[in-house]
Design a protein around this motif. Structure first.
Motif, mmCIF file in Angstrom:
data_model
loop_
_atom_site.group_PDB
_atom_site.id
_atom_site.type_symbol
_atom_site.label_atom_id
_atom_site.label_comp_id
_atom_site.label_asym_id
_atom_site.label_seq_id
_atom_site.Cartn_x
_atom_site.Cartn_y
_atom_site.Cartn_z
ATOM 1 N N SER A 189 0.835 -1.211 0.000
ATOM 2 C CA SER A 189 0.000 0.000 0.000
ATOM 3 C C SER A 189 0.867 1.257 0.000
ATOM 4 C CB SER A 189 -0.937 -0.002 1.205
ATOM 5 O OG SER A 189 -0.212 -0.235 2.390
ATOM 6 N N THR A 190 1.966 1.235 0.725
ATOM 7 C CA THR A 190 2.850 2.405 0.719
ATOM 8 C C THR A 190 3.502 2.581 -0.646
ATOM 9 O OG1 THR A 190 3.343 1.929 3.037
ATOM 10 C CG2 THR A 190 4.760 3.511 1.922
ATOM 11 N N ASP A 232 1.186 4.138 -3.026
ATOM 12 C CA ASP A 232 0.941 5.569 -2.777
ATOM 13 C C ASP A 232 2.085 6.452 -3.245
ATOM 14 O OD1 ASP A 232 -1.498 5.024 -1.748
ATOM 15 O OD2 ASP A 232 -0.910 5.154 0.354
ATOM 16 N N ILE A 233 3.287 5.961 -3.145
ATOM 17 C CA ILE A 233 4.432 6.854 -3.437
ATOM 18 C C ILE A 233 5.043 6.588 -4.811
ATOM 19 C CG2 ILE A 233 5.000 6.997 -0.983
ATOM 20 C CD1 ILE A 233 7.386 5.168 -1.543
ATOM 21 N N MET A 255 9.884 10.809 -3.897
ATOM 22 C CA MET A 255 9.869 9.619 -3.051
ATOM 23 C C MET A 255 10.584 8.440 -3.707
ATOM 24 S SD MET A 255 8.417 9.973 -0.144
ATOM 25 C CE MET A 255 7.521 11.231 0.743
ATOM 26 N N LEU A 308 13.573 7.574 -3.770
ATOM 27 C CA LEU A 308 14.528 6.916 -2.870
ATOM 28 C C LEU A 308 13.832 5.842 -2.027
ATOM 29 C CD1 LEU A 308 17.247 6.747 -1.313
ATOM 30 C CD2 LEU A 308 16.419 8.618 0.105
ATOM 31 N N PHE A 309 12.687 6.220 -1.487
ATOM 32 C CA PHE A 309 11.984 5.294 -0.605
ATOM 33 C C PHE A 309 11.303 4.171 -1.400
ATOM 34 C CE2 PHE A 309 12.119 9.313 1.758
ATOM 35 C CZ PHE A 309 12.758 8.894 2.904
ATOM 36 N N ARG A 333 13.714 1.544 -2.267
ATOM 37 C CA ARG A 333 14.038 0.714 -1.098
ATOM 38 C C ARG A 333 12.908 -0.269 -0.789
ATOM 39 N NH1 ARG A 333 17.547 2.843 3.744
ATOM 40 N NH2 ARG A 333 19.374 3.525 2.584
ATOM 41 N N ILE A 334 11.695 0.222 -0.919
ATOM 42 C CA ILE A 334 10.550 -0.660 -0.627
ATOM 43 C C ILE A 334 10.469 -1.790 -1.645
ATOM 44 C CG2 ILE A 334 8.031 -0.757 -0.513
ATOM 45 C CD1 ILE A 334 8.124 2.145 0.544
ATOM 46 N N LYS A 349 12.702 -4.500 -1.017
ATOM 47 C CA LYS A 349 12.375 -5.346 0.140
ATOM 48 C C LYS A 349 11.222 -6.310 -0.138
ATOM 49 C CE LYS A 349 12.509 -3.911 4.317
ATOM 50 N NZ LYS A 349 12.249 -3.171 5.570
ATOM 51 N N MET A 365 15.499 17.912 -0.924
ATOM 52 C CA MET A 365 15.113 16.534 -1.247
ATOM 53 C C MET A 365 16.091 15.571 -0.576
ATOM 54 S SD MET A 365 14.499 14.968 -5.007
ATOM 55 C CE MET A 365 14.396 13.227 -5.295
ATOM 56 N N ILE A 366 15.504 14.570 0.000
ATOM 57 C CA ILE A 366 16.312 13.599 0.740
ATOM 58 C C ILE A 366 17.046 12.687 -0.245
ATOM 59 C CG2 ILE A 366 16.264 11.729 2.429
ATOM 60 C CD1 ILE A 366 15.564 14.457 3.560
ATOM 61 N N THR A 367 18.325 12.516 0.006
ATOM 62 C CA THR A 367 19.108 11.614 -0.842
ATOM 63 C C THR A 367 19.489 10.378 -0.050
ATOM 64 O OG1 THR A 367 21.201 12.625 -0.177
ATOM 65 C CG2 THR A 367 20.073 13.609 -2.085
ATOM 66 N N LEU A 390 19.914 9.750 4.068
ATOM 67 C CA LEU A 390 19.251 8.642 4.752
ATOM 68 C C LEU A 390 20.257 7.801 5.535
ATOM 69 C CD1 LEU A 390 16.389 7.506 5.023
ATOM 70 C CD2 LEU A 390 16.860 6.051 3.076
ATOM 71 N N VAL A 433 14.715 13.907 7.739
ATOM 72 C CA VAL A 433 14.540 12.594 7.089
ATOM 73 C C VAL A 433 13.312 11.874 7.667
ATOM 74 C CG1 VAL A 433 15.580 10.312 6.789
ATOM 75 C CG2 VAL A 433 16.991 12.349 6.537
ATOM 76 N N GLN A 489 10.143 12.747 6.182
ATOM 77 C CA GLN A 489 9.956 12.299 4.799
ATOM 78 C C GLN A 489 9.641 10.808 4.675
ATOM 79 O OE1 GLN A 489 9.948 14.347 2.129
ATOM 80 N NE2 GLN A 489 10.190 16.041 3.575
ATOM 81 N N ILE A 490 9.762 10.128 5.754
ATOM 82 C CA ILE A 490 9.456 8.687 5.678
ATOM 83 C C ILE A 490 8.007 8.524 5.205
ATOM 84 C CG2 ILE A 490 9.129 6.573 7.051
ATOM 85 C CD1 ILE A 490 12.021 7.192 6.730
ATOM 86 N N PRO A 491 7.795 7.759 4.142
ATOM 87 C CA PRO A 491 6.427 7.661 3.599
ATOM 88 C C PRO A 491 5.509 6.809 4.476
ATOM 89 C CG PRO A 491 7.916 6.259 2.350
ATOM 90 C CD PRO A 491 8.768 7.005 3.325
ATOM 91 N N ILE A 492 4.282 7.204 4.433
ATOM 92 C CA ILE A 492 3.250 6.436 5.136
ATOM 93 C C ILE A 492 2.058 6.294 4.192
ATOM 94 C CG2 ILE A 492 2.411 8.551 6.268
ATOM 95 C CD1 ILE A 492 1.434 6.750 8.574
ATOM 96 N N ALA A 493 1.507 5.120 4.111
ATOM 97 C CA ALA A 493 0.389 4.856 3.191
ATOM 98 C C ALA A 493 -0.869 5.570 3.671
ATOM 99 C CB ALA A 493 0.150 3.351 3.104
ATOM 100 N N GLU A 515 13.795 1.319 8.532
ATOM 101 C CA GLU A 515 12.767 1.005 7.543
ATOM 102 C C GLU A 515 12.541 2.196 6.621
ATOM 103 O OE1 GLU A 515 11.285 -1.826 6.988
ATOM 104 O OE2 GLU A 515 12.270 -2.856 8.645
ATOM 105 N N ALA A 516 12.059 1.888 5.407
ATOM 106 C CA ALA A 516 11.834 2.937 4.416
ATOM 107 C C ALA A 516 10.393 3.415 4.398
ATOM 108 C CB ALA A 516 12.220 2.430 3.032
ATOM 109 N N HIS A 517 9.559 2.867 5.240
ATOM 110 C CA HIS A 517 8.167 3.312 5.293
ATOM 111 C C HIS A 517 7.595 2.956 6.657
ATOM 112 C CE1 HIS A 517 7.658 -0.945 4.427
ATOM 113 N NE2 HIS A 517 6.405 -0.831 4.839
ATOM 114 N N VAL A 518 6.451 3.548 6.948
ATOM 115 C CA VAL A 518 5.808 3.306 8.241
ATOM 116 C C VAL A 518 5.044 1.983 8.189
ATOM 117 C CG1 VAL A 518 4.056 4.128 9.850
ATOM 118 C CG2 VAL A 518 5.602 5.747 8.759
#
Lengths: 439, 328
Positions: free
Chosen positions: A96-97, A100-101, A107, A109-110, A113-114, A117, B1-3, B7, B219, B222-226, B280-283
């Protein structure tokens, strides 16, 4: 298209597929429930529904298919689908994340990474959305409800119970033995159930769609001695006596043929019917007289029976017999008569002396009938309300207080008076039983 | 912007910070984590526990490990607002007299408000602006605190005589309430060993810089969350309200007021910081679960029945967590 996007599409299709299955299951269960209610209502309160199983099966198929298509075609919120997949697969909101991104450049970068994984190979979509207990329970519920509704539909209705009572009452009026009345009623019920549910009924009687003719009676008489048991002979001597003297029986049958041709039944026929029958009679009487003469001169029983059969098989003669012109009644089109309540309510059980019964005919001892059944027309005797029995003619009366009634006479009378075919079937079964030596 | 480099730097800095504080503090990993998360989220922490459990040491170790200015204020009933905020004093420079602001102990990076519930509400409220706005207004002048800024208050739950319990408005300004538990047998033995052998307890040397903290804050945000996770947090917050359709029956029965929207913000930010702390790269739902109790435990107010029956807010939160599904 990226791998993750393809993955999301697969999950989305699978989720919609399962939703379609759920919709189909829910609707099937609802329809099955309604079918059960309808079956219960109609079988217990009103009357069974014709082709019930076909209606239910077709309805289930149609509704289930519609539900499935609806569930599959309607769009799903992808983010919700993916979070469900995350939960099911233990992916901690990864999908889901990522969804969204994915389209946000900042995003990247993230998202990289996701994606890195994600498990490889990725679990199959059916692992995320398996056929669970919900779907299974819905399907099971639908099957159980449909089964119950079929069973309920097969339960004889109260209306049918009244019909059986009607048959019993008619049997009482015409002097049917109780055991035969019950058996005939059971046969009617079995046939009714088979007709209504469309399911094969192992207990149903053999097919009797053909109208019983005198030829059938003769065939039965011929085979009767081989089927008679000693216990039956002990039970009813009177019914055995005619079988021991087939000459008498044959003479009686021939007498009945003559009676048809001569025409005491004319009183119960309409003017048009009488004209037609008289025309047939005039054309066939001379030839019949000659052939009857030959029959009476024959030496052996079998020869006599063969000749009578030939007479009955002769189209010219058959046309002269009023009963043979009557239409054949198909079982599937039989409608239950609603005369039962009147008979049930109005007529007290009538007791007749059956000691003088003879094969192929019904002997009714004159008795006092309730006034409520005898106040119409000139007739003194009634089969049931509005269906009179002709009084015996002087020539054919067995005695001063007896009436000889053949099935052909009854059939003619009953059909000309629009008596329900089911009732006629019962009477026919009774004559058939008598012809076979039953009591 | 985060690189990628940002991170990596943030992650390694936070790992160093955790390790440094952990070397000084025996046990209390959750409290340590909560404190670091608050630092990353511009939050404040209320530490609750009986005396002698290492609350002050924890704060000192944190400040020392980050290389930030540390200030300790012992709250007493006679403590006045000016005592902590500071005041204008008359100074003479080159024969010229004038007022000059003399900053109080609030002007530091890491503030330890020891036994905050012993001060009067007037003094307690002096903390409000500093905690929430990161500013202090004296007279007509507003002074901005230097980032990173964090207030760590402690309170003793058993000596309630002569104390002034914090009002709900002030409690809500604490991002977390961390319950400092009594150490286990092995932890206690280790604490005794460290304090009675050699040179005693040694505070950590600075392992990360102030800039590292500020970068880590950036940082973490900026961690993404759905979106579904945000919805989940919203449902969790609504479930604390007795009149919400999401509330379980136990909440409807025992809760007077639920958590505020500030709690939802705190949950999201804290979950992000926790994800960063764990690399972790996301929540993830796990991140929310880790900070769920400490974020909400001081934000629920029991009704009379709940108080009378001694209902534990912690058990209420457990029930809310169990009864609120992630995928609705």
């Amino acid at each position: 298209m990226s791998e993750s996007r393809m993955l999301f599409d697969q999950l989305d299709r699978r989720a919609r597929l399962m939703r379609g299955v759920r919709y189909a299951g829910v609707l099937s269960a609802c329809i099955a429930g309604l079918s059960l209610m309808a079956a219960a209502t109609s079988a217990i309160v009103v009357r069974p529904i014709s082709h019930f199983w076909l209606i239910v099966a077709a309805g289930l198929l149609l509704i289930s298919a519609s539900g499935f298509v609806l569930g599959y075609r309607l769009p799903l919120r992808l983010s919700r689908t993916l979070i469900r997949a995350d939960v099911a697969l233990g992916l901690e909101a990864t999908l889901s994340t990522l969804n969204d991104i994915q389209h946000k450049p900042e995003m990247r970068l993230f998202s990289n990474r996701i994606e890195a994984k994600l498990p490889s190979p990725f679990p199959l979509p059916r692992e995320a959305f398996p056929v669970g207990w919900k779907e299974a329970s819905l399907l099971g519920t639908a099957i159980v409800l449909v089964s119950i509704s079929f069973v309920v539909a097969a339960i004889p209705s109260r209306a049918m119970h009244r019909e059986i009572q009607t048959s019993a009452a008619i049997g009482s009026v015409v002097g049917l033995p109780e055991s035969l009345v019950v058996e005939a009623s059971s046969e009617m019920s079995g046939q009714r159930m088979q007709t209504d549910t469309g399911l094969p009924d192992a207990t149903s009687a053999p097919d009797t769609t053909e109208t019983l003719t005198l030829g059938d009676i003769l065939t039965t008489i011929r085979s009767a001695p081989a089927t008679v048991t000693s216990s039956e002979a002990e039970i009813d001597e009177a019914s055995l006596r005619p079988r021991q003297t087939p000459e008498l029986t044959l003479e009686e049958v021939l007498r009945q043929i003559e009676e048809h041709l001569v025409g005491d039944v004319s009183e119960s026929l309409s003017a048009t019917e009488t004209e037609i029958l008289e025309a047939y009679r005039d054309s066939a009487k001379g030839e019949l007289a000659e052939r009857l003469e030959r029959i009476l001169d024959s030496s052996s029983h079998d020869e006599i029976l063969d000749q009578v059969s030939q007479i009955l098989a002769d189209p010219a003669l058959a046309d002269a017999i009023p009963g043979s012109e009557l239409p054949t009644v198909e079982r599937d089109t039989i409608q239950v008569a609603q005369v039962g309540s009147d008979v049930e309510n109005d007529s007290a059980p009538l007791m007749f002396d059956t000691s003088s019964e003879q094969v192929g005919e019904l002997v009714i001892v004159e008795t006092t009938l309730p006034s409520s059944t005898g106040d119409e027309g000139d007739y003194t005797y009634y089969l049931t309300k509005g269906v009179p029995i002709e009084p015996p003619s002087e020539a054919t009366a067995l005695s001063d207080q007896e009436i000889a009634l053949s099935y052909q006479q009854l059939e003619t009378i009953a059909l000309s008076r629009s008596l329900d075919p089911d009732v006629l079937d019962t009477i026919k079964a009774y004559f058939d039983r008598i012809a076979r030596g039953g009591s | 912007m985060i690189t990628e480099a940002h991170l990596e730097r943030a992650s390694s800095a936070l790992a160093s910070l955790q390790a440094a504080v952990g070397k000084t503090i025996v046990g209390l990993p959750d409290v340590t984590r909560t404190t670091i998360i608050a630092l990353l989220c511009r939050g404040n922490v209320l530490l609750e526990g009986v005396p002698g459990l290492g609350k002050t040491l924890l704060v000192k170790a944190l400040a020392q490990a980050v290389g930030l200015q540390f200030s300790r204020i012992q709250f007493t009933p006679d403590l006045m607002p000016a005592d902590i905020v500071g005041t204008d004093i008359i100074t003479e420079t080159n024969g010229h007299r004038g007022f000059e602001f003399s900053a109080g102990p609030l002007f530091a990076n890491v503030i330890l408000a020891d036994e905050i519930n012993r001060a009067t509400p007037k003094t307690q409220s002096a903390l409000l602006e500093a905690m929430e706005e990161r500013t202090v207004t004296v007279g007509t002048t507003t002074h901005v605190m230097q980032e990173p800024y964090i207030v760590l208050a402690t309170q003793n739950p058993i000596e309630m005589e002569g104390t002034y319990p914090l009002p709900e408005a002030q409690l809500d300004r604490f991002m977390f309430k961390a319950l400092v538990r009594f150490p286990t047998e092995s932890e206690l033995t280790e604490i005794a060993l460290r304090n009675t052998e050699g040179e005693g307890i040694q505070l950590p040397t600075p392992s990360i810089s102030r800039d590292d903290i500020l970068l880590s804050r950036e940082v973490a945000r900026q961690i993404p969350i759905a979106d579904e996770m945000r919805s989940y947090i919203s449902r969790l917050i609504l479930a604390t309200h007795p009149h919400s359709k999401h509330a379980p029956s136990i909440v409807r029965e025992y809760v007077e007021y639920g958590a505020s929207p500030r709690a939802a913000i705190a949950l999201i930010l804290a979950a992000k910081a926790n994800a960063l702390l764990e690399g972790e790269a996301h929540v993830r739902p796990t991140d929310i679960q880790r900070i769920f109790h400490s974020t909400l435990i001081h934000r629920l107010i029991l009704n009379f029945r709940g108080e009378a029956e001694g209902v534990s807010i912690s058990s209420l939160l457990d029930e809310i967590w169990k009864k609120t599904p992630l995928s609705s």
